[in-house]
Design a protein around this motif. Structure first.
Motif, PDB file in Angstrom:
ATOM      1  N   ASP A  87       0.832  -1.197   0.000  1.00 34.47           N
ATOM      2  CA  ASP A  87       0.000   0.000   0.000  1.00 34.47           C
ATOM      3  C   ASP A  87       0.869   1.250   0.000  1.00 34.47           C
ATOM      4  O   ASP A  87       0.597   2.214  -0.715  1.00 34.47           O
ATOM      5  N   SER A  88       1.912   1.230   0.778  1.00 32.82           N
ATOM      6  CA  SER A  88       2.808   2.378   0.874  1.00 32.82           C
ATOM      7  C   SER A  88       3.412   2.723  -0.488  1.00 32.82           C
ATOM      8  O   SER A  88       3.521   3.900  -0.844  1.00 32.82           O
ATOM      9  N   ASP A  89       3.796   1.706  -1.255  1.00 27.14           N
ATOM     10  CA  ASP A  89       4.367   1.941  -2.587  1.00 27.14           C
ATOM     11  C   ASP A  89       3.336   2.550  -3.531  1.00 27.14           C
ATOM     12  O   ASP A  89       3.628   3.535  -4.224  1.00 27.14           O
ATOM     13  N   PHE A  90       2.137   1.971  -3.571  1.00 22.71           N
ATOM     14  CA  PHE A  90       1.076   2.522  -4.426  1.00 22.71           C
ATOM     15  C   PHE A  90       0.807   3.979  -4.052  1.00 22.71           C
ATOM     16  O   PHE A  90       0.681   4.839  -4.910  1.00 22.71           O
ATOM     17  N   GLN A  91       0.737   4.237  -2.769  1.00 21.24           N
ATOM     18  CA  GLN A  91       0.446   5.591  -2.309  1.00 21.24           C
ATOM     19  C   GLN A  91       1.545   6.559  -2.708  1.00 21.24           C
ATOM     20  O   GLN A  91       1.261   7.676  -3.166  1.00 21.24           O
ATOM     21  N   GLU A  92       2.795   6.162  -2.551  1.00 23.83           N
ATOM     22  CA  GLU A  92       3.897   7.052  -2.918  1.00 23.83           C
ATOM     23  C   GLU A  92       3.909   7.343  -4.415  1.00 23.83           C
ATOM     24  O   GLU A  92       4.110   8.486  -4.820  1.00 23.83           O
ATOM     25  N   VAL A 158      -7.129  12.036  -1.221  1.00 21.32           N
ATOM     26  CA  VAL A 158      -7.473  10.691  -0.734  1.00 21.32           C
ATOM     27  C   VAL A 158      -6.188   9.979  -0.309  1.00 21.32           C
ATOM     28  O   VAL A 158      -6.104   9.410   0.783  1.00 21.32           O
ATOM     29  N   ILE A 159      -5.179  10.027  -1.167  1.00 24.48           N
ATOM     30  CA  ILE A 159      -3.904   9.365  -0.874  1.00 24.48           C
ATOM     31  C   ILE A 159      -3.195  10.080   0.276  1.00 24.48           C
ATOM     32  O   ILE A 159      -2.669   9.448   1.198  1.00 24.48           O
ATOM     33  N   LYS A 161      -4.430  11.700   2.697  1.00 23.84           N
ATOM     34  CA  LYS A 161      -5.086  11.344   3.967  1.00 23.84           C
ATOM     35  C   LYS A 161      -4.676   9.937   4.408  1.00 23.84           C
ATOM     36  O   LYS A 161      -4.431   9.706   5.587  1.00 23.84           O
ATOM     37  N   MET A 162      -4.612   8.983   3.461  1.00 30.01           N
ATOM     38  CA  MET A 162      -4.165   7.624   3.793  1.00 30.01           C
ATOM     39  C   MET A 162      -2.782   7.651   4.426  1.00 30.01           C
ATOM     40  O   MET A 162      -2.468   6.841   5.298  1.00 30.01           O
ATOM     41  N   GLN A 163      -1.961   8.579   3.958  1.00 28.10           N
ATOM     42  CA  GLN A 163      -0.589   8.682   4.454  1.00 28.10           C
ATOM     43  C   GLN A 163      -0.489   9.514   5.725  1.00 28.10           C
ATOM     44  O   GLN A 163       0.602   9.754   6.221  1.00 28.10           O
ATOM     45  N   GLY A 164      -1.622   9.961   6.231  1.00 28.61           N
ATOM     46  CA  GLY A 164      -1.613  10.746   7.460  1.00 28.61           C
ATOM     47  C   GLY A 164      -1.170  12.178   7.243  1.00 28.61           C
ATOM     48  O   GLY A 164      -0.593  12.792   8.136  1.00 28.61           O
TER      49      GLY A 164
END
Length: 189
Positions: A87-92, A158-159, A161-164
């Motif tokens: 998830d972290s990779d997709f988000q980045e 959206v992303i 927010k997912m990453q804080g």
């Protein structure tokens, strides 16, 4: 009388032992610490993302994409294969690409929003295991694959927010002229 007290105490001890065993079993096997939703996981993911953002400098040419492929790297120039994405990779990757088109007070990291990168990430969604936000990533990437950037500021948020995210919320979409200037500052086009 003592017999009744002893039997009562034994019964209470067995009942307390059973409750403790259940609590320990529940905590060991159903703990949420290993999921993306735990506070510790979110903090670790945010820290990992922050460390990685310093390295993101991603304008890309067709020749570079070809070189990456020949070297066995992904379209972002990293030795990270689709099946291994988190998830972290997709988000980045999504977050970094969105910076090209969004207005925000601060932006950390940049990957040029390139159709080959978007297509690769869409394909990677079918290969990577344990991805928690597949539907969100697919929704965003599908729009981008169809050249629909009309809500890219919302996609970014959206992303983010997912990453804080606390700083750098997107507040709009850049004009084509602003986007071109942004790309030039990043060393591209």
């Amino acid at each position: 009388m003592y017999k009744k007290i002893i039997i009562g105490l034994l019964g209470a001890t067995v009942m307390i032992s059973g409750i403790l065993a259940f609590v320990l079993f529940d905590d060991m096997f159903f703990s949420k610490e290993g999921t993306n939703d735990s506070e510790e996981a979110k903090a670790a993911q945010k820290e990992e993302a922050g460390d990685h953002r310093e390295d993101i400098q991603g304008s890309v040419t067709e020749d570079q994409l070809e070189d990456y492929a020949n070297e066995g790297l992904n379209p972002f120039g990293e030795n990270l294969h689709a099946a291994d994405l988190s998830d972290s990779d997709f988000q980045e990757y999504i977050h970094g690409m969105s910076h090209q088109k969004v207005r925000a007070e601060k932006k950390w990291g940049f990957y040029e929003l390139h159709p080959k990168r978007v297509k690769w990430l869409l394909t990677a969604l079918d290969q990577a295991d344990g991805i928690h936000y597949t539907e969100e990533y697919e929704r965003i990437l599908t729009k981008w694959a169809n050249k629909d950037f009309s809500s890219i500021d919302n996609d970014h948020n959206v992303i983010w927010k997912m990453q804080g995210g606390t700083v750098g919320k997107a507040t709009g979409i850049l004009s084509p002229k602003e986007e071109k200037a942004y790309l030039e500052r990043q060393g591209g086009q």
